[in-house]
Write a protein that holds these residues in place. Structure first.
Motif, mmCIF file in Angstrom:
data_model
loop_
_atom_site.group_PDB
_atom_site.id
_atom_site.type_symbol
_atom_site.label_atom_id
_atom_site.label_comp_id
_atom_site.label_asym_id
_atom_site.label_seq_id
_atom_site.Cartn_x
_atom_site.Cartn_y
_atom_site.Cartn_z
ATOM 1 N N GLU A 79 -98.888 -8.519 -118.178
ATOM 2 C CA GLU A 79 -99.613 -8.461 -119.422
ATOM 3 C C GLU A 79 -99.392 -7.572 -120.518
ATOM 4 N N ARG A 80 -98.875 -6.265 -120.189
ATOM 5 C CA ARG A 80 -98.849 -5.237 -121.108
ATOM 6 C C ARG A 80 -97.419 -5.326 -121.601
ATOM 7 N N CYS A 81 -96.660 -6.305 -121.085
ATOM 8 C CA CYS A 81 -95.197 -6.482 -121.832
ATOM 9 C C CYS A 81 -94.561 -5.053 -121.438
ATOM 10 N N ASP A 82 -94.850 -4.447 -120.235
ATOM 11 C CA ASP A 82 -93.926 -3.225 -119.877
ATOM 12 C C ASP A 82 -92.843 -3.697 -118.904
ATOM 13 N N ALA A 83 -91.836 -4.041 -119.565
ATOM 14 C CA ALA A 83 -90.676 -4.560 -118.606
ATOM 15 C C ALA A 83 -90.176 -3.433 -117.502
ATOM 16 N N LEU A 84 -90.261 -2.227 -117.973
ATOM 17 C CA LEU A 84 -89.688 -1.421 -117.139
ATOM 18 C C LEU A 84 -90.513 -1.004 -115.808
ATOM 19 N N MET A 85 -91.868 -0.935 -116.115
ATOM 20 C CA MET A 85 -92.723 -1.026 -114.821
ATOM 21 C C MET A 85 -92.756 -2.074 -114.009
ATOM 22 N N ALA A 86 -92.495 -3.145 -114.791
ATOM 23 C CA ALA A 86 -92.576 -4.696 -113.948
ATOM 24 C C ALA A 86 -91.224 -4.548 -112.928
ATOM 25 N N LEU A 87 -90.159 -4.307 -113.416
ATOM 26 C CA LEU A 87 -89.075 -4.152 -112.462
ATOM 27 C C LEU A 87 -88.973 -3.029 -111.479
ATOM 28 N N GLY A 88 -89.769 -2.011 -111.914
ATOM 29 C CA GLY A 88 -89.895 -0.757 -111.011
ATOM 30 C C GLY A 88 -90.696 -1.173 -109.929
ATOM 31 N N THR A 89 -91.673 -2.139 -110.212
ATOM 32 C CA THR A 89 -92.723 -2.531 -108.997
ATOM 33 C C THR A 89 -92.096 -3.494 -108.162
ATOM 34 N N LEU A 90 -91.013 -4.327 -108.560
ATOM 35 C CA LEU A 90 -90.269 -5.070 -107.696
ATOM 36 C C LEU A 90 -89.279 -4.259 -107.044
ATOM 37 N N LYS A 91 -88.660 -3.276 -107.620
ATOM 38 C CA LYS A 91 -87.776 -2.491 -106.963
ATOM 39 C C LYS A 91 -88.229 -1.601 -105.871
ATOM 40 N N GLN A 92 -89.475 -1.275 -106.132
ATOM 41 C CA GLN A 92 -90.031 -0.349 -105.056
ATOM 42 C C GLN A 92 -90.304 -1.082 -103.642
ATOM 43 N N ALA A 93 -90.580 -2.502 -103.791
ATOM 44 C CA ALA A 93 -90.822 -3.339 -102.809
ATOM 45 C C ALA A 93 -89.370 -3.567 -102.054
ATOM 46 N N PHE A 94 -88.386 -3.962 -103.042
ATOM 47 C CA PHE A 94 -86.931 -4.094 -102.405
ATOM 48 C C PHE A 94 -86.382 -2.934 -101.810
ATOM 49 N N THR A 95 -86.623 -1.784 -102.179
ATOM 50 C CA THR A 95 -85.794 -0.696 -101.716
ATOM 51 C C THR A 95 -86.529 -0.085 -100.366
ATOM 52 N N THR A 96 -87.841 -0.624 -99.998
ATOM 53 C CA THR A 96 -88.492 -0.321 -98.909
ATOM 54 C C THR A 96 -87.535 -0.608 -97.633
ATOM 55 N N ASP A 97 -87.428 0.247 -96.407
ATOM 56 C CA ASP A 97 -86.931 -0.234 -95.476
ATOM 57 C C ASP A 97 -87.932 -0.794 -94.367
#
Length: 400
Positions: free
Chosen positions: A336-354
């Motif tokens: 909603e804030r058009c913050d592309a970097l934080m949006a990707l970071g949120t996904l990557k945080q989940a993806f990189t979790t073991d």
């Protein structure tokens, strides 16, 4: 860490235990290429031996109780007997699959130039009758869905009339649709190319969606991860089909160049995660009509097929659990804030979790193996089957 994100480990374990994906009967035999096939020791020689291997995979990973059959490769003399054999191993039957992309020994008319879209009506009627036969076998087996994939298309410009071919496809599919029991669904599969390389009749998800909408509420679009152009945004296609209420489910595999049928998650694990991100998002939102069917569709020349199916089942479960770790509120806020970097970071945080310990715990609690492939190898199963199943001369083991 998970609790700090508002996620309970026990909830994830229970979700992992409940996850289900079907295995393909044809995936238990060694695959091949245009050049060669290298049979492995102890391959199944008929549908009953395929089910034996499916039962072993299920015992170890615990997420694969369903088997998808391909007719006539797996056509039983007695469907009732085959169902009893499966029941004894804790298995049941997923979607049926028809075969009108190759000719059979007792077949009257050839599919060399098409099946459901062939210019000759008698060829189309033969292909329709085969699909109806698959449905009838499936009814006895307890299946609730039928998958249609055709290789119809052209290798040269001008070989076929695009609009007439699609009209014939819809006419043929209407006859198949009419044969569906009330509680069944039909899954239609698109493919960009192969075996027809210039054009295919159901070439992409848009054409597939059009056909599903034309046929009616029991028709849905199946997504095979290898059936798209390179670098296509498959997760967005998934989101669109969910939004339109026409997502049938998946044939999961992976690819580097095309329809490679590699182990799921072996080449593009982040793409697999992004697909499950859309699926879990729809699951959490309780989207109306969202009921995807998950199945593996892969074939190998260089690995033990049973081991590859185990690895793929684990990778699907990994992506599914990781997608449940996505902070949906933070992701929406970033969007909603058009913050592309934080949006990707949120996904990557989940993806990189073991999440491997969660997956292992789920298998152990369900009576499976913490290390499925290691346990399979230590059991000596393949060596025993190699003795029990000597290859039959002239038979492609695991394919008939």
């Amino acid at each position: 860490m998970a609790r700090r994100r508002g996620v309970e480990i026990e909830d994830l374990v229970k979700r992992a235990q409940a996850f289900r994906v079907a295995v393909p009967s044809w995936g238990l035999g060694t695959g091949g290429t245009r050049f060669a096939r290298f049979p492995g020791p102890g391959e199944p020689r008929d549908v009953f031996e395929k089910l034996e291997d499916c039962g072993t995979v299920f015992k170890l990973v615990r997420s694969t109780p369903a088997v998808s059959l391909h007719i006539p490769w797996d056509k039983p003399e007695s469907a009732a007997e085959l169902r009893r054999f499966a029941d004894q191993r804790g298995l049941h039957f997923d979607a049926m699959n028809s075969n009108t992309f190759q000719d059979q020994a007792d077949q009257k008319h050839s599919y060399k130039f098409g099946s459901l879209t062939h210019p000759d009506r008698v060829v189309r009627e033969q292909a329709i009758a085969h699909n109806v036969e698959c449905i009838e076998i499936g009814r006895t087996l307890g299946s609730k869905a039928h998958t249609v994939w055709i290789g119809d298309g052209g290798n040269f410009p001008g070989q076929m009339h695009f609009r007439r071919a699609l009209d014939r496809y819809l006419d043929s599919m209407r006859a198949i649709y009419a044969a569906l029991p009330d509680d069944w669904r039909v899954f239609m599969e698109h493919k960009l190319y192969e075996p027809a390389f210039y054009s295919t009749v159901i070439n992409d998800w848009g054409v597939n969606y059009h056909c599903a909408r034309e046929l009616g509420p029991k028709a849905f679009c199946l997504v095979d991860l290898g059936h798209h152009a390179p670098n296509v945004n498959i997760e967005m296609i998934v989101a669109r089909l969910i939004q339109f209420g026409k997502l049938a489910g998946f044939h999961f595999n992976d690819s580097k160049y095309g329809d490679d049928d590699l182990d799921a998650g072996s080449i593009k694990p982040f793409q697999l995660f992004l697909i499950f991100n859309e699926l879990v998002d729809a699951e959490r939102d309780a989207v109306k009509g969202f009921h995807p069917a998950y199945m593996l569709d892969q074939s190998h020349n260089v690995t033990d097929p049973a081991e590859s199916l185990m690895v793929s089942a684990v990778e699907l479960l990994r992506a599914y659990v990781q997608a449940h770790l996505v902070d949906r509120e933070a992701l929406r806020d970033a969007q909603e804030r058009c913050d592309a970097l934080m949006a990707l970071g949120t996904l990557k945080q989940a993806f990189t979790t073991d999440v491997a310990p969660i997956l292992a715990m789920a298998r152990e609690r369900s009576g499976g193996a913490i290390d499925p492939v290691g346990t399979f190898r230590a059991s000596g199963y393949r060596a025993r089957k190699a003795e029990e199943r000597p290859a039959r001369a002239g038979v492609a083991a695991g394919i008939v």
